[in-house]
Design an enzyme around this catalytic site. Structure first.
Site, PDB file in Angstrom:
ATOM      1  N   CYS A 193     -10.689  -2.944  31.300  1.00  0.00           N
ATOM      2  CA  CYS A 193     -10.719  -2.213  30.023  1.00  0.00           C
ATOM      3  C   CYS A 193      -9.604  -2.692  29.096  1.00  0.00           C
ATOM      4  O   CYS A 193      -8.420  -2.403  29.330  1.00  0.00           O
ATOM      5  CB  CYS A 193     -10.594  -0.710  30.294  1.00  0.00           C
ATOM      6  SG  CYS A 193     -10.366   0.309  28.826  1.00  0.00           S
ATOM      7  N   CYS A 237      -7.515   0.084  27.389  1.00  0.00           N
ATOM      8  CA  CYS A 237      -6.615   0.709  28.361  1.00  0.00           C
ATOM      9  C   CYS A 237      -5.285  -0.024  28.404  1.00  0.00           C
ATOM     10  O   CYS A 237      -4.210   0.593  28.483  1.00  0.00           O
ATOM     11  CB  CYS A 237      -7.243   0.706  29.756  1.00  0.00           C
ATOM     12  SG  CYS A 237      -8.782   1.639  29.906  1.00  0.00           S
TER      13      CYS A 237
END
Length: 312
Positions: free
Chosen positions: A69, A72
């Site tokens: 991700c 993230c």
């Protein structure tokens, strides 16, 4: 979309009962969160129950992420930096959703990064997606206010590099004013009507009592949603799109569940659809919900702007 911590969010935003009650043997080589060496820790399905106990002393921010991700990786360093700057008033727990499917399911992590919190063992939705550092600071400030309202005011002893030094130490708080204490006692007993009366008396005695005003708004919301069924409320609202009571019920449930923008959007759409002489109750409910979230919140600013355009 971002969500904002609310007192109402402490009731049923997600169901952690299965994780709370399961035994929690730590995997080989792992340290339990309560004795973790720093304010930033990795948490697993197995070690999570110990966080629930820690959250009774300090709020625990949970960062649900994954290696693949990109957002993230942008957000995590910001979360770590802000948590460390707060010097033990918050703890950050990082959860790899790929390695911990039970936690991912419990927090309904349909998209990541997802940031939630635990306050006194109860979940509080914070925000989804990578957000600017200033917004993280604002949300964490609101989280600390919420925690204080719910009696979670501890601080962890930390060194300059963010390592824990000793056991969590709870702050010694001054006693609550009598009417505030009465309200808290009533809330604990589930008697929201009595809590409302106590907060209203406190405001009558001191109209500048901001804590009483905030508590009154939160407990009124709790009182309104405690016996509502979401599916039934949504069905009633769909069947009567111009019925303020039906739309209010769904908006309250959305706000209590952390879906702030959905709640505001529903009431603004209703306001726009009603005749001018029927709009006053909707405006009053919007103003009440704005106060719950906070005037500085960007969702409130946006909703106020739309309300103003509809008024003029």
């Amino acid at each position: 979309m971002t969500d904002v911590p609310l007192g109402a969010a402490l009731r049923g935003a997600v169901d952690l009962s299965a994780l709370r009650n399961r035994p929690a043997p730590a995997p080989a080589g792992a340290q339990p969160p309560a004795s973790a060496p720093s304010l930033v820790m990795d948490v697993t399905d197995e070690t999570f129950p110990q966080l629930l106990e820690l959250s009774r002393t300090v709020p625990v921010v949970i960062d649900l992420w994954a290696e693949w991700c990109g957002p993230c990786k942008q957000l995590s360093p910001i979360l770590e930096r802000v948590v460390l700057e707060l010097g033990g008033r918050l703890v950050l727990a990082k959860v790899d959703v790929d390695a911990n499917p039970q936690l991912s399911q419990a927090f309904r992590a349909q998209s990541i990064p997802l940031v939630v919190a635990l306050v006194g063992g109860q979940p509080v939705p914070l925000f989804t997606g990578a957000v600017p550092e200033q917004q993280v600071r604002e949300v964490f400030a609101q989280l600390l206010q919420l925690a204080a309202q719910n009696g979670v005011t501890g601080t962890l002893d930390v060194s300059a590099d963010g390592e824990l030094d000793g056991e969590p130490q709870a702050e010694v708080e001054p006693p609550l004013p009598p009417l505030h204490a009465e309200a808290f006692e009533a809330i604990e007993a589930g008697d929201y009507a009595r809590a409302i009366v106590a907060y209203e008396k406190a405001l009558a005695e001191n109209p500048r009592d901001d804590e009483a005003r905030a508590g009154l708004g939160q407990v009124k919301l709790l009182d309104r949603v405690q016996n509502l069924d979401l599916a039934q409320a949504r069905a009633a609202a769909a069947a009567a799109p111009l019925d303020p009571a039906a739309q209010f019920a769904v908006a309250d449930l959305d706000l209590a569940g952390g879906h702030v923008e959905d709640a505001f959007g529903r009431l603004l759409d209703l306001f726009a659809a009603l005749a001018p002489d029927e709009r006053a109750p909707v405006r009053e409910r919007l103003v009440e919900l704005f106060a719950l979230i906070g005037d500085a919140d960007p969702r409130v600013v946006s909703a106020r702007g739309r309300l103003a355009s509809l008024l003029f």
